[in-house]
Design a protein around this motif. Structure first.
Motif, short mmCIF file in Angstrom:
data_model
loop_
_atom_site.label_atom_id
_atom_site.label_comp_id
_atom_site.label_asym_id
_atom_site.label_seq_id
_atom_site.Cartn_x
_atom_site.Cartn_y
_atom_site.Cartn_z
N GLY A 76 0.80 -1.22 0.00
CA GLY A 76 0.00 0.00 0.00
C GLY A 76 0.84 1.27 0.00
O GLY A 76 0.55 2.23 0.73
N ALA A 77 1.88 1.27 -0.84
CA ALA A 77 2.74 2.46 -0.93
C ALA A 77 1.94 3.66 -1.44
O ALA A 77 1.00 3.50 -2.21
CB ALA A 77 3.91 2.17 -1.88
N ASP A 78 2.33 4.84 -0.98
CA ASP A 78 1.74 6.08 -1.50
C ASP A 78 2.44 6.53 -2.78
O ASP A 78 1.85 7.21 -3.62
CB ASP A 78 1.86 7.21 -0.46
N LEU A 79 3.72 6.18 -2.86
CA LEU A 79 4.49 6.55 -4.06
C LEU A 79 5.53 5.47 -4.31
O LEU A 79 6.14 4.94 -3.37
CB LEU A 79 5.19 7.91 -3.85
N PHE A 80 5.73 5.17 -5.58
CA PHE A 80 6.71 4.17 -6.01
C PHE A 80 7.80 4.90 -6.77
O PHE A 80 7.52 5.66 -7.70
CB PHE A 80 6.00 3.15 -6.90
N VAL A 81 9.06 4.68 -6.37
CA VAL A 81 10.18 5.38 -7.01
C VAL A 81 11.21 4.37 -7.50
O VAL A 81 11.89 3.72 -6.70
CB VAL A 81 10.87 6.36 -6.03
N SER A 82 11.33 4.24 -8.80
CA SER A 82 12.34 3.36 -9.37
C SER A 82 13.54 4.21 -9.76
O SER A 82 13.38 5.32 -10.29
CB SER A 82 11.76 2.63 -10.59
N ILE A 83 14.75 3.69 -9.49
CA ILE A 83 15.95 4.48 -9.74
C ILE A 83 16.86 3.75 -10.73
O ILE A 83 17.20 2.58 -10.53
CB ILE A 83 16.70 4.75 -8.41
N HIS A 84 17.22 4.44 -11.79
CA HIS A 84 18.03 3.85 -12.85
C HIS A 84 19.14 4.80 -13.30
O HIS A 84 19.15 5.97 -12.92
CB HIS A 84 17.15 3.53 -14.07
N CYS A 85 20.05 4.26 -14.13
CA CYS A 85 20.99 5.09 -14.87
C CYS A 85 20.72 4.84 -16.35
O CYS A 85 20.38 3.73 -16.74
CB CYS A 85 22.44 4.72 -14.57
N ASN A 86 20.91 5.85 -17.14
CA ASN A 86 20.64 5.79 -18.55
C ASN A 86 21.87 5.33 -19.33
O ASN A 86 22.99 5.31 -18.80
CB ASN A 86 20.25 7.19 -19.03
N ALA A 87 21.66 5.01 -20.61
CA ALA A 87 22.77 4.74 -21.54
C ALA A 87 22.26 5.08 -22.92
O ALA A 87 21.06 5.02 -23.18
CB ALA A 87 23.18 3.28 -21.47
N SER A 88 23.16 5.45 -23.81
CA SER A 88 22.72 5.80 -25.17
C SER A 88 23.58 5.07 -26.19
O SER A 88 24.71 4.68 -25.89
CB SER A 88 22.79 7.31 -25.38
N ARG A 89 23.04 4.91 -27.36
CA ARG A 89 23.70 4.11 -28.39
C ARG A 89 25.09 4.66 -28.74
O ARG A 89 26.03 3.92 -28.92
CB ARG A 89 22.81 4.08 -29.65
N LEU A 90 25.21 5.97 -28.83
CA LEU A 90 26.49 6.55 -29.22
C LEU A 90 27.32 7.03 -28.02
O LEU A 90 28.35 7.66 -28.18
CB LEU A 90 26.26 7.71 -30.20
N HIS A 91 26.85 6.74 -26.83
CA HIS A 91 27.55 7.09 -25.59
C HIS A 91 27.77 8.60 -25.43
O HIS A 91 28.68 9.03 -24.74
CB HIS A 91 28.91 6.38 -25.48
N ASN A 92 26.95 9.39 -26.14
CA ASN A 92 27.20 10.83 -26.06
C ASN A 92 26.04 11.62 -25.47
O ASN A 92 26.07 12.83 -25.43
CB ASN A 92 27.54 11.37 -27.45
N ALA A 93 25.01 10.92 -25.03
CA ALA A 93 23.87 11.63 -24.45
C ALA A 93 24.15 11.95 -22.99
O ALA A 93 24.91 11.26 -22.33
CB ALA A 93 22.60 10.79 -24.57
N ARG A 94 23.52 13.01 -22.50
CA ARG A 94 23.72 13.44 -21.12
C ARG A 94 22.40 13.87 -20.50
O ARG A 94 21.47 14.24 -21.19
CB ARG A 94 24.69 14.63 -21.05
#
Ligand SMILES: [Zn+2]
Length: 190
Positions: A76-94
């Motif tokens: 019965g959570a009030d808020l669900f927070v998933s935490i990730h890190c991103n990655a991009s195909r050319l490794h140049n996104a920020r």
């Protein structure tokens, strides 16, 4: 307020470490876990009840592993927070972005506060760390299968050297910003 924190990907990287930065020896599962654990501590200090679960649920819940969304729903959570890190195909996104199921709903509101707090708490260390904004995604299992407002935070691009540096050196600020975004939302939620 009951906050469910879900660091992305499998604990210890087995079988899924998430995105990796081979050069720097970084794995998404470890960074997400570290940020999530610290965010959970900040939330508890702020008076929230917190549950943290990292499990293998890459493309939806996997049989044989603890079911993250079921766990959050039955608690019965009030808020669900998933935490990730991103990655991009050319490794140049920020940059940093937060996903929700419905931009106009409570999840969208929480996502907006988290973006705002990362902007205030982390971006000052590196102005090239872009605010990529709040985005809607209806296919992520953690957003689709949770019955409470839910967000998925992409903290930064693990495969980009500048973002990776922020993730390593400013983990504390990421965790504090996520926790503050959650408590900002808690003060105005319907
Ligand atoms: Zn991920």
């Amino acid at each position: 307020m009951k906050v469910f924190v879900n660091p992305g990907h499998a604990p210890g990287g087995e079988p899924d470490p998430g995105a990796v930065n081979g050069e720097l020896g970084l794995r998404e599962c470890d960074l997400a876990r570290a940020i999530g654990e610290r965010a959970a501590e900040f939330l508890e200090m702020a008076g929230c009840e917190v549950r943290l679960l990292q499990s293998h649920n890459l493309a939806g819940e996997s049989p044989g592993y603890q079911n993250v969304t079921e766990c959050a729903n039955s608690w019965g959570a009030d808020l669900f927070v998933s935490i990730h890190c991103n990655a991009s195909r050319l490794h140049n996104a920020r940059g940093f972005e937060t996903f929700c199921y419905d931009a106009d709903g409570e999840g969208g509101k929480a996502a907006f506060f988290i973006q705002q707090e990362i902007f205030k708490g982390v971006r000052p260390f590196d102005p090239g760390f872009w605010d990529r904004g709040v985005k809607v995604n209806r296919s992520f299992a953690v957003l689709r299968c949770t019955v409470m407002p839910a967000v998925l935070v992409e903290t930064g691009f693990i495969d980009n050297p500048q973002d990776a540096r922020l993730l390593v050196e400013h983990r504390e600020e990421f965790a504090a910003a996520i926790a503050r975004g959650v408590t900002d939302w808690g003060q105005v939620k319907a």
